[in-house]
Design a protein around this motif. Sequence first.
Motif, mmCIF file in Angstrom:
data_model
loop_
_atom_site.group_PDB
_atom_site.id
_atom_site.type_symbol
_atom_site.label_atom_id
_atom_site.label_comp_id
_atom_site.label_asym_id
_atom_site.label_seq_id
_atom_site.Cartn_x
_atom_site.Cartn_y
_atom_site.Cartn_z
ATOM 1 N N LEU A 103 -6.420 9.449 -3.891
ATOM 2 C CA LEU A 103 -4.788 9.311 -3.836
ATOM 3 C C LEU A 103 -3.642 10.062 -3.842
ATOM 4 O O LEU A 103 -2.308 10.263 -3.532
ATOM 5 N N GLY A 104 -4.164 11.074 -4.970
ATOM 6 C CA GLY A 104 -3.079 12.354 -4.836
ATOM 7 C C GLY A 104 -2.464 13.078 -3.772
ATOM 8 O O GLY A 104 -1.258 12.659 -3.349
ATOM 9 N N TRP A 105 -3.154 12.884 -2.949
ATOM 10 C CA TRP A 105 -3.202 13.686 -1.262
ATOM 11 C C TRP A 105 -2.245 12.371 -0.271
ATOM 12 O O TRP A 105 -1.293 12.748 0.219
ATOM 13 N N LEU A 106 -2.686 11.534 -0.481
ATOM 14 C CA LEU A 106 -1.759 10.459 0.331
ATOM 15 C C LEU A 106 -0.787 10.378 -0.007
ATOM 16 O O LEU A 106 0.295 10.010 0.385
ATOM 17 N N ALA A 107 -0.240 10.070 -1.521
ATOM 18 C CA ALA A 107 1.093 10.320 -2.335
ATOM 19 C C ALA A 107 1.718 11.217 -1.825
ATOM 20 O O ALA A 107 2.758 10.916 -1.972
ATOM 21 N N ALA A 108 1.259 12.385 -1.715
ATOM 22 C CA ALA A 108 1.933 13.853 -1.570
ATOM 23 C C ALA A 108 2.487 13.860 0.385
ATOM 24 O O ALA A 108 3.356 14.442 0.224
ATOM 25 N N LEU A 109 1.760 13.011 0.736
ATOM 26 C CA LEU A 109 2.319 12.869 2.574
ATOM 27 C C LEU A 109 2.800 11.504 2.572
ATOM 28 O O LEU A 109 3.533 11.904 3.949
ATOM 29 N N ASN A 110 2.929 10.666 1.582
ATOM 30 C CA ASN A 110 3.504 9.644 2.037
ATOM 31 C C ASN A 110 5.098 9.937 1.714
ATOM 32 O O ASN A 110 5.495 10.545 1.046
ATOM 33 N N PRO A 111 5.833 9.644 3.054
ATOM 34 C CA PRO A 111 6.953 9.672 3.209
ATOM 35 C C PRO A 111 8.479 8.684 2.105
ATOM 36 O O PRO A 111 9.078 9.317 1.611
ATOM 37 N N LEU A 112 7.699 7.836 0.954
ATOM 38 C CA LEU A 112 8.617 7.438 -0.159
ATOM 39 C C LEU A 112 8.116 8.108 -1.399
ATOM 40 O O LEU A 112 9.543 8.414 -1.610
ATOM 41 N N THR A 113 7.198 8.974 -0.961
ATOM 42 C CA THR A 113 6.867 10.303 -2.288
ATOM 43 C C THR A 113 8.345 10.918 -1.948
ATOM 44 O O THR A 113 9.315 11.963 -2.396
ATOM 45 N N PHE A 114 8.903 11.596 -1.098
ATOM 46 C CA PHE A 114 9.443 12.486 -0.221
ATOM 47 C C PHE A 114 11.414 12.144 -0.081
ATOM 48 O O PHE A 114 12.069 12.452 -1.143
ATOM 49 N N ALA A 115 11.303 10.879 -0.848
ATOM 50 C CA ALA A 115 12.264 9.882 -1.316
ATOM 51 C C ALA A 115 12.796 9.965 -2.490
ATOM 52 O O ALA A 115 13.569 9.813 -3.404
ATOM 53 N N PRO A 150 1.029 -0.914 0.158
ATOM 54 C CA PRO A 150 0.313 -0.576 0.020
ATOM 55 C C PRO A 150 0.820 1.385 -0.229
ATOM 56 O O PRO A 150 0.056 2.466 -0.687
ATOM 57 N N LEU A 151 2.075 1.627 0.996
ATOM 58 C CA LEU A 151 2.830 2.959 0.854
ATOM 59 C C LEU A 151 3.579 2.555 -0.647
ATOM 60 O O LEU A 151 3.941 3.540 -0.733
ATOM 61 N N LEU A 152 3.730 1.209 -0.927
ATOM 62 C CA LEU A 152 4.887 1.543 -2.789
ATOM 63 C C LEU A 152 3.159 2.377 -3.738
ATOM 64 O O LEU A 152 3.599 3.301 -4.078
ATOM 65 N N PHE A 153 2.260 1.520 -3.193
ATOM 66 C CA PHE A 153 1.453 2.604 -4.484
ATOM 67 C C PHE A 153 0.871 3.459 -4.165
ATOM 68 O O PHE A 153 0.082 4.395 -5.375
ATOM 69 N N ALA A 154 0.371 4.111 -3.173
ATOM 70 C CA ALA A 154 0.191 5.316 -2.685
ATOM 71 C C ALA A 154 1.541 6.051 -2.132
ATOM 72 O O ALA A 154 1.380 6.910 -1.898
ATOM 73 N N SER A 155 2.474 6.441 -3.464
ATOM 74 C CA SER A 155 3.384 6.897 -3.485
ATOM 75 C C SER A 155 3.372 7.169 -5.463
ATOM 76 O O SER A 155 2.415 6.646 -5.611
ATOM 77 N N THR A 156 4.751 7.966 -5.153
ATOM 78 C CA THR A 156 4.548 8.490 -6.844
ATOM 79 C C THR A 156 5.915 7.607 -7.230
ATOM 80 O O THR A 156 6.800 7.985 -7.847
ATOM 81 N N ALA A 157 6.313 6.278 -7.292
ATOM 82 C CA ALA A 157 7.300 4.945 -7.347
ATOM 83 C C ALA A 157 6.583 4.340 -8.173
ATOM 84 O O ALA A 157 7.651 4.847 -9.974
ATOM 85 N N LEU A 158 5.155 3.945 -9.075
ATOM 86 C CA LEU A 158 4.457 3.860 -10.617
ATOM 87 C C LEU A 158 4.374 5.163 -11.269
ATOM 88 O O LEU A 158 4.143 4.834 -12.601
ATOM 89 N N ALA A 159 3.383 6.150 -10.759
ATOM 90 C CA ALA A 159 2.685 6.816 -11.084
ATOM 91 C C ALA A 159 3.081 7.895 -10.961
ATOM 92 O O ALA A 159 2.922 8.484 -9.345
ATOM 93 N N PRO A 160 2.604 9.518 -11.498
ATOM 94 C CA PRO A 160 2.632 11.244 -10.879
ATOM 95 C C PRO A 160 1.701 11.142 -10.352
ATOM 96 O O PRO A 160 0.555 10.820 -10.521
ATOM 97 N N ILE A 161 1.418 12.512 -9.864
ATOM 98 C CA ILE A 161 0.677 12.506 -8.707
ATOM 99 C C ILE A 161 -0.611 13.594 -10.123
ATOM 100 O O ILE A 161 -1.900 12.369 -9.272
ATOM 101 N N SER A 162 -0.074 14.109 -11.453
ATOM 102 C CA SER A 162 -1.013 14.114 -11.912
ATOM 103 C C SER A 162 -1.712 13.017 -12.906
ATOM 104 O O SER A 162 -2.801 13.100 -12.861
ATOM 105 N N PHE A 163 -1.397 11.945 -12.203
ATOM 106 C CA PHE A 163 -2.222 10.776 -12.930
ATOM 107 C C PHE A 163 -3.411 10.137 -11.853
ATOM 108 O O PHE A 163 -3.974 9.076 -12.424
ATOM 109 N N MET A 164 -3.128 10.754 -10.863
ATOM 110 C CA MET A 164 -3.794 9.712 -9.745
ATOM 111 C C MET A 164 -5.058 11.021 -9.524
ATOM 112 O O MET A 164 -5.567 11.403 -9.336
ATOM 113 N N PRO A 165 -6.219 10.256 -9.237
ATOM 114 C CA PRO A 165 -6.906 10.653 -8.258
ATOM 115 C C PRO A 165 -6.828 11.587 -7.663
ATOM 116 O O PRO A 165 -6.352 11.459 -6.442
ATOM 117 N N PRO A 166 -8.015 12.509 -6.532
ATOM 118 C CA PRO A 166 -6.892 13.576 -6.312
ATOM 119 C C PRO A 166 -7.308 13.013 -3.831
ATOM 120 O O PRO A 166 -6.477 13.183 -3.824
#
Length: 287
Positions: A220-232, A202-218
Amino acid sequence: MTSASPSLTPLPAASGEPSALAEITQETLALTRRLFVQLARRPSTLLAGVLQPLIWLVLFGALFANAPEGLLPGGLSYGRFLGAGVIVFTAFSAALNAGLPVMFDREFGFLNRLLVAPLRSRSSIVFASVLYITSLSLVQSLAIMGTAALLGYGWPGGAGLLLVLVTLLLLVFAVTALSLGLAFALPGHIELIAVIFVANLPLLFASTALAPISFMPPWLGWLAALNPLTFAIEPIRAAYAGSFHLTDVVLVAPYGSLSALTCLAILAGLAAGLFLLIRPMLDRKLT
């Protein structure tokens, strides 16, 4: 003989004895060597940690190899876009397992032996786990980076490689602190493994590892933008993209734009906060 410390705070060195730092370093290296001996006896742990993300890199890279140009930000190929995510996921997965050796030591009684041993400081138990997991995470991540380079997904330059290593270190420190806290808070290894399995994908899919935030529903985009994995992931992706500065924007989140320096500061704050959070519990458990 040096007496055992009742907490994680080192005892002051007595006159004529080795310094506290020298003794803690010796204890930490000895405990770390034990963990590497265990790894040498079970090399499948290291191989699995490399093979799993490598399979992701090859399969996903092949799956989206024919994606239209311009589909991703900056005109990146999907393989190069995915590479940063796989590198971070490799380090994250290794760090998330940091608590397992400590948990098994608890269950098999070895931790109790350490607690009655004449250690200068029981902090060396924690330091050894951090040093071991950090080394293992970096080895696995560098293996993935080398494979990605062989697949044509690029290699960061000197400054870029430094940024990648610093970013991975901050993430590994934060996740290792969380995993060690769980190792002492949970009753057994079954519960810890369950938490690892539940949190991993879940942390992997709720990050920008596989897709950019612009591809995500709002949502999921919020979750990805708060995910520590995204910051890395985003600073590492910028390092692979070519020339950049730490003040350049690397993440356009729903709440605003973040630079690479801001992402690193968030990871550093997270690592420091988690270690401060688990410190009282470690003092109680290691007493």
